[in-house]
Design a protein around this motif. Structure first.
Motif, PDB file in Angstrom:
ATOM      1  N   MET A  18       0.851  -1.186   0.000  1.00  0.00           N
ATOM      2  CA  MET A  18       0.000   0.000   0.000  1.00  0.00           C
ATOM      3  C   MET A  18       0.890   1.240   0.000  1.00  0.00           C
ATOM      4  SD  MET A  18      -2.944   0.535   2.801  1.00  0.00           S
ATOM      5  CE  MET A  18      -4.128   1.811   2.678  1.00  0.00           C
ATOM      6  N   GLU A  19       0.600   2.153  -0.892  1.00  0.00           N
ATOM      7  CA  GLU A  19       1.331   3.426  -0.954  1.00  0.00           C
ATOM      8  C   GLU A  19       2.846   3.230  -1.026  1.00  0.00           C
ATOM      9  OE1 GLU A  19      -0.044   5.869   2.307  1.00  0.00           O
ATOM     10  OE2 GLU A  19      -2.135   5.530   1.770  1.00  0.00           O
ATOM     11  N   GLY A  20       3.274   2.234  -1.764  1.00  0.00           N
ATOM     12  CA  GLY A  20       4.698   1.980  -1.944  1.00  0.00           C
ATOM     13  C   GLY A  20       5.383   1.311  -0.755  1.00  0.00           C
ATOM     14  N   LYS A  21       4.624   0.942   0.260  1.00  0.00           N
ATOM     15  CA  LYS A  21       5.156   0.268   1.454  1.00  0.00           C
ATOM     16  C   LYS A  21       4.510  -1.108   1.558  1.00  0.00           C
ATOM     17  CE  LYS A  21       7.202   4.076   2.651  1.00  0.00           C
ATOM     18  NZ  LYS A  21       8.576   4.240   2.266  1.00  0.00           N
ATOM     19  N   THR A  22       5.144  -2.013   2.314  1.00  0.00           N
ATOM     20  CA  THR A  22       4.610  -3.358   2.463  1.00  0.00           C
ATOM     21  C   THR A  22       4.552  -3.749   3.933  1.00  0.00           C
ATOM     22  OG1 THR A  22       5.539  -3.983   0.315  1.00  0.00           O
ATOM     23  CG2 THR A  22       4.878  -5.776   1.759  1.00  0.00           C
ATOM     24  N   ALA A  23       3.363  -4.108   4.377  1.00  0.00           N
ATOM     25  CA  ALA A  23       3.159  -4.667   5.715  1.00  0.00           C
ATOM     26  C   ALA A  23       3.202  -6.187   5.573  1.00  0.00           C
ATOM     27  CB  ALA A  23       1.812  -4.225   6.276  1.00  0.00           C
ATOM     28  N   LEU A  37       5.253 -15.768  13.060  1.00  0.00           N
ATOM     29  CA  LEU A  37       6.494 -15.350  13.700  1.00  0.00           C
ATOM     30  C   LEU A  37       6.547 -13.861  14.020  1.00  0.00           C
ATOM     31  CD1 LEU A  37       8.810 -17.347  11.274  1.00  0.00           C
ATOM     32  CD2 LEU A  37       8.132 -18.029  13.589  1.00  0.00           C
ATOM     33  N   HIS A  38       6.079 -13.046  13.088  1.00  0.00           N
ATOM     34  CA  HIS A  38       6.303 -11.604  13.233  1.00  0.00           C
ATOM     35  C   HIS A  38       5.335 -10.843  12.332  1.00  0.00           C
ATOM     36  CE1 HIS A  38       8.546  -7.886  13.741  1.00  0.00           C
ATOM     37  NE2 HIS A  38       8.662  -7.771  12.435  1.00  0.00           N
ATOM     38  N   THR A  39       4.786  -9.776  12.853  1.00  0.00           N
ATOM     39  CA  THR A  39       3.963  -8.857  12.061  1.00  0.00           C
ATOM     40  C   THR A  39       4.669  -7.507  12.060  1.00  0.00           C
ATOM     41  OG1 THR A  39       1.920  -9.983  12.698  1.00  0.00           O
ATOM     42  CG2 THR A  39       1.698  -7.728  11.879  1.00  0.00           C
ATOM     43  N   GLU A  40       4.741  -6.912  10.892  1.00  0.00           N
ATOM     44  CA  GLU A  40       5.395  -5.605  10.782  1.00  0.00           C
ATOM     45  C   GLU A  40       4.597  -4.702   9.852  1.00  0.00           C
ATOM     46  OE1 GLU A  40       9.616  -3.933   9.139  1.00  0.00           O
ATOM     47  OE2 GLU A  40       9.634  -5.803  10.263  1.00  0.00           O
ATOM     48  N   VAL A  41       4.273  -3.528  10.352  1.00  0.00           N
ATOM     49  CA  VAL A  41       3.592  -2.509   9.557  1.00  0.00           C
ATOM     50  C   VAL A  41       4.509  -1.294   9.521  1.00  0.00           C
ATOM     51  CG1 VAL A  41       1.560  -1.011   9.391  1.00  0.00           C
ATOM     52  CG2 VAL A  41       1.309  -3.359  10.241  1.00  0.00           C
ATOM     53  N   PRO A  42       4.872  -0.818   8.316  1.00  0.00           N
ATOM     54  CA  PRO A  42       5.726   0.363   8.227  1.00  0.00           C
ATOM     55  C   PRO A  42       5.100   1.547   8.975  1.00  0.00           C
ATOM     56  CG  PRO A  42       5.503  -0.653   6.069  1.00  0.00           C
ATOM     57  CD  PRO A  42       4.522  -1.335   6.979  1.00  0.00           C
ATOM     58  N   PRO A  43       5.927   2.375   9.610  1.00  0.00           N
ATOM     59  CA  PRO A  43       5.411   3.517  10.378  1.00  0.00           C
ATOM     60  C   PRO A  43       4.447   4.404   9.588  1.00  0.00           C
ATOM     61  CG  PRO A  43       7.777   3.300  10.720  1.00  0.00           C
ATOM     62  CD  PRO A  43       7.391   2.296   9.665  1.00  0.00           C
ATOM     63  N   GLN A  44       4.680   4.542   8.294  1.00  0.00           N
ATOM     64  CA  GLN A  44       3.826   5.405   7.470  1.00  0.00           C
ATOM     65  C   GLN A  44       2.405   4.844   7.332  1.00  0.00           C
ATOM     66  OE1 GLN A  44       6.745   4.047   6.723  1.00  0.00           O
ATOM     67  NE2 GLN A  44       8.075   5.456   5.637  1.00  0.00           N
ATOM     68  N   LEU A  45       2.224   3.545   7.618  1.00  0.00           N
ATOM     69  CA  LEU A  45       0.912   2.908   7.473  1.00  0.00           C
ATOM     70  C   LEU A  45       0.248   2.598   8.811  1.00  0.00           C
ATOM     71  CD1 LEU A  45       1.741   0.362   4.605  1.00  0.00           C
ATOM     72  CD2 LEU A  45       0.776   2.667   4.398  1.00  0.00           C
ATOM     73  N   GLU A  46       0.927   2.882   9.909  1.00  0.00           N
ATOM     74  CA  GLU A  46       0.382   2.567  11.223  1.00  0.00           C
ATOM     75  C   GLU A  46      -0.884   3.361  11.523  1.00  0.00           C
ATOM     76  OE1 GLU A  46       3.527   3.154  14.049  1.00  0.00           O
ATOM     77  OE2 GLU A  46       4.516   1.284  13.495  1.00  0.00           O
ATOM     78  N   GLY A  47      -1.711   2.803  12.390  1.00  0.00           N
ATOM     79  CA  GLY A  47      -2.912   3.485  12.843  1.00  0.00           C
ATOM     80  C   GLY A  47      -4.096   3.389  11.897  1.00  0.00           C
ATOM     81  N   ARG A  48      -4.010   2.532  10.908  1.00  0.00           N
ATOM     82  CA  ARG A  48      -5.095   2.391   9.934  1.00  0.00           C
ATOM     83  C   ARG A  48      -5.771   1.023   9.991  1.00  0.00           C
ATOM     84  NH1 ARG A  48      -2.768   4.669   4.296  1.00  0.00           N
ATOM     85  NH2 ARG A  48      -1.335   6.219   5.099  1.00  0.00           N
ATOM     86  N   GLY A  49      -5.381   0.190  10.951  1.00  0.00           N
ATOM     87  CA  GLY A  49      -5.972  -1.142  11.062  1.00  0.00           C
ATOM     88  C   GLY A  49      -5.371  -2.161  10.115  1.00  0.00           C
ATOM     89  N   ILE A  50      -4.229  -1.833   9.540  1.00  0.00           N
ATOM     90  CA  ILE A  50      -3.610  -2.747   8.576  1.00  0.00           C
ATOM     91  C   ILE A  50      -3.112  -4.015   9.261  1.00  0.00           C
ATOM     92  CG2 ILE A  50      -1.629  -3.006   7.007  1.00  0.00           C
ATOM     93  CD1 ILE A  50      -2.189  -0.033   6.235  1.00  0.00           C
ATOM     94  N   GLY A  51      -2.524  -3.879  10.431  1.00  0.00           N
ATOM     95  CA  GLY A  51      -2.074  -5.061  11.171  1.00  0.00           C
ATOM     96  C   GLY A  51      -3.235  -5.980  11.497  1.00  0.00           C
TER      97      GLY A  51
END
Length: 95
Positions: A18-23, A37-51
């Motif tokens: 999304m928007e050039g970033k990958t969660a 093992l691990h979930t990672e959401v780029p800081p630019q995408l945080e707070g949108r419920g993507i995780g």
């Protein structure tokens, strides 16, 4: 948003671009057990419920494929705590 999630079997992860970033949610598969093992959401995408979107997707994937879930990822664990309908997927049931 789910239509943007793909499984990258080479990297053993689910990805949402999304928007050039990958969660991502990284996993290991052994027989009928999937370990998240691990979930990672780029800081630019945080707070949108993507995780949470990813967590729901991977748990639905496990359910549809009759996989038992083992957890090393605290984010997926906390998602299941908030959505107990997925507890039955766990390899080790909470006491």
């Amino acid at each position: 948003m789910n239509e943007n999630i793909s499984q990258n079997t080479t990297e053993n992860r689910f990805e949402l671009a999304m928007e050039g970033k990958t969660a991502i949610v990284e996993y290991a598969l052994s027989g009928d057990i999937i370990t998240f093992l691990h979930t990672e959401v780029p800081p630019q995408l945080e707070g949108r419920g993507i995780g949470s979107t990813l967590a729901k997707y991977v748990l639905e994937y496990a359910k549809a494929n009759h996989l038992k879930v083992s957890l090393q990822c605290p984010f997926i664990r906390s998602y299941i705590d908030r959505h107990p309908e997925y507890t039955s997927l766990l390899l080790h049931q909470p006491q």
